[in-house]
Design a protein around this motif. Structure first.
Motif, short mmCIF file in Angstrom:
data_model
loop_
_atom_site.label_atom_id
_atom_site.label_comp_id
_atom_site.label_asym_id
_atom_site.label_seq_id
_atom_site.Cartn_x
_atom_site.Cartn_y
_atom_site.Cartn_z
N PHE A 185 8.02 11.64 -7.63
CA PHE A 185 7.53 12.46 -8.91
C PHE A 185 7.78 14.12 -8.33
N GLN A 186 7.18 14.12 -7.15
CA GLN A 186 7.41 15.69 -6.52
C GLN A 186 8.64 16.10 -6.71
N ALA A 187 9.35 15.19 -6.22
CA ALA A 187 11.05 15.54 -5.95
C ALA A 187 11.60 16.01 -7.41
N VAL A 241 26.66 5.70 -2.50
CA VAL A 241 25.20 5.43 -2.08
C VAL A 241 24.62 6.25 -1.04
N ILE A 242 23.61 7.22 -1.31
CA ILE A 242 23.12 7.96 -0.54
C ILE A 242 21.68 7.35 -0.15
N ASN A 243 21.63 7.16 1.17
CA ASN A 243 20.20 6.43 1.45
C ASN A 243 19.13 7.77 1.91
N CYS A 244 17.72 7.69 1.70
CA CYS A 244 17.10 8.69 1.83
C CYS A 244 15.61 7.99 2.49
N LEU A 245 14.68 8.80 3.03
CA LEU A 245 13.53 8.54 3.16
C LEU A 245 12.61 8.40 1.83
N GLU A 246 11.32 8.03 1.83
CA GLU A 246 10.49 8.05 0.73
C GLU A 246 9.60 9.25 0.78
N THR A 247 10.11 10.47 1.11
CA THR A 247 9.34 11.67 1.01
C THR A 247 10.00 12.59 0.12
N LYS A 248 9.44 13.60 -0.46
CA LYS A 248 9.77 14.76 -1.42
C LYS A 248 10.92 15.31 -0.80
N GLU A 249 11.09 15.79 0.38
CA GLU A 249 11.94 16.27 0.96
C GLU A 249 13.28 15.55 1.18
N MET A 258 16.26 4.72 -2.07
CA MET A 258 15.06 5.32 -1.34
C MET A 258 14.57 4.07 -0.49
N GLY A 259 14.36 4.37 0.70
CA GLY A 259 13.59 3.64 1.69
C GLY A 259 14.44 2.22 2.08
N GLY A 308 0.79 -1.43 0.01
CA GLY A 308 -0.20 0.07 -0.07
C GLY A 308 0.67 1.23 -0.01
N GLN A 309 2.14 1.00 0.14
CA GLN A 309 3.02 2.30 0.40
C GLN A 309 3.62 2.81 -0.95
N SER A 310 3.50 1.68 -2.27
CA SER A 310 4.03 2.01 -3.32
C SER A 310 3.46 3.29 -4.09
N GLN A 311 2.35 3.63 -3.96
CA GLN A 311 1.63 4.75 -4.67
C GLN A 311 2.16 6.04 -4.05
N LYS A 312 2.35 6.29 -2.77
CA LYS A 312 2.72 7.33 -1.92
C LYS A 312 4.06 7.53 -2.11
#
Length: 390
Positions: free
Chosen positions: A229-231, A324-332, A311-312, A219-223
């Motif tokens: 895309f916003q990034a 490798v730069i790790n990040c959360l799955e948020t636009k910011e 991501m994620g 259920g998290q893929s769409q988010k």
């Protein structure tokens, strides 16, 4: 004495690309007989019927095992595994291989391993011992390890982990990441040839993107895709080359979202079901950064000394290079990671790093071990206990 029959199972375009040079090594050895079983996405029109690529490369496919349903639900994937076990059982009975070779952690490989185990055919497994904590592939990989008899791992850390699971040390070989063989041996495209091949100019900046479903977090893929895309919208003139996800749960949802995004930016974005190894590796060579959650960003991209925005949690637990730069799955968080990847300071720093996964020449090592192994002794597996206090 007849030649040793080595059967390679492949179910996806990416996996075949990793296995290509090993298959070529086996094919070219007069003392060995290569057998190929194609399954999964290779046989699906939706994913490009990539079995044709295998044949175009000069290989003969001995068996095709249909197992992929037109469903990316958990029920559909579980049913596909069951169909796969049935199909592989028949294929292995007809081929009667001396040893079977599988790579990785996908559900198609789980089905093949189960069929081989019950048929008492020795199994050789590539890329065991690794961890990907955000997906069911983690459990599949370790399950295949326990069903296997020879292990070819990419780092010494992973070798210790396979031994920790009770596998005999003299059956676990540290050979490096097999995907690096492609980079060393292929004549990659120059920038102009690549742009012509994908029919898209590479602007500044340019990104290669692959995002697969995180199957333990449905259920998290769409988010996550909307955040990505916003990034990307912060770079309206950037070239974005998408490769679509594998046949996993929620994979079709991601593919539809990619298509819609590409349609909104037709002059700068393009999506591919399969780039093929030549175009894919050439893309890494020429883009400014690779973005997403594919294992390629961890294993192959660092060899090019290019940044990966990871991501994620899908690749959580894997040994990573400093590129490798790790990040959360948020636009910011994605946006901050992209800025870091594009910074001149970061790009300068990673130019002097080395890949933790070796420097290639893996396929020949594996072929040599497969050729010389005493197969009659492999099926009797004893559990190797570590000397330790709990």
């Amino acid at each position: 004495m007849s030649n040793r029959k080595i059967c390679v199972v492949t179910g996806t375009r990416a996996e075949y690309g990793l296995l290509y040079w090993l298959m070529r090594e086996i094919q070219n050895d007069p003392d060995l007989h290569l057998q190929i079983v194609a399954t999964g996405m290779h046989l699906s029109p939706e994913f490009g019927l990539t079995y044709k690529v295998i044949e175009q490369d000069g290989f003969v496919i001995d068996e095709k095992v249909e197992m992929l349903l037109s469903s990316d639900t958990s029920v559909g994937v579980a049913t596909s595994v069951g169909l796969g076990v049935i199909g592989f059982a028949g294929a292995f009975e007809r081929l009667k291989p001396d040893i079977i070779v599988v790579l990785g952690d996908r559900f198609e490989i789980l089905a093949a391993a189960q069929a081989a185990m019950v048929a008492r055919i020795p199994l050789a497994h590539l890329h065991g011992g690794e961890t990907t904590e955000g997906v069911i592939d983690e459990a599949i990989r370790h399950s295949v390890t326990k069903m296997s008899h020879l292990h070819f791992v990419s780092t010494e850390v992973y070798r210790r982990r396979v031994i920790q699971m009770g596998e005999q040390p003299d059956r676990v070989y540290t050979v490096g990441a097999i995907g690096l063989d492609n980079i060393r041996k292929m004549n990659l495209m120059d920038r102009q040839s690549f742009e012509e091949a994908v029919q898209l100019p590479l602007r500044d900046p340019s990104f290669l993107l692959t995002y697969h479903p995180v199957t333990l977090n449905q259920g998290q893929s769409q988010k996550a895709m909307n955040e990505l895309f916003q990034a990307l919208d912060e770079y309206p003139n950037a070239t974005c080359i998408f490769t679509k996800p594998n046949a996993d749960m929620e994979g079709r949802l991601i593919s539809r979202m990619i298509d819609e995004y590409v349609e909104s930016r037709p002059s700068t974005c393009k999506a591919f079901v399969s780039l093929g190894q030549l175009r894919y590796l050439s893309a890494i060579q020429h883009v400014d950064a690779v973005i997403g959650n594919s294992s390629s960003g961890i294993l192959e991209v660092p060899y090019f000394k290019k940044p990966t925005v990871n991501m994620g949690d899908r690749q959580k637990g894997r040994i990573q290079a400093s590129s490798v730069i790790n990040c959360l799955e948020t636009k910011e968080s994605i946006g901050d990671a992209i800025k870091q990847a594009l910074s001149s300071e970061f790009r300068r720093d990673i130019k002097c790093m080395n890949s933790p996964y070796g420097d290639g020449e893996v396929s020949g090592k594996i072929k040599g071990i497969l050729k010389e192994a005493n197969l009659s002794l492999l099926l009797n597996k004893g559990f190797y206990d570590l000397s330790m206090e709990v």
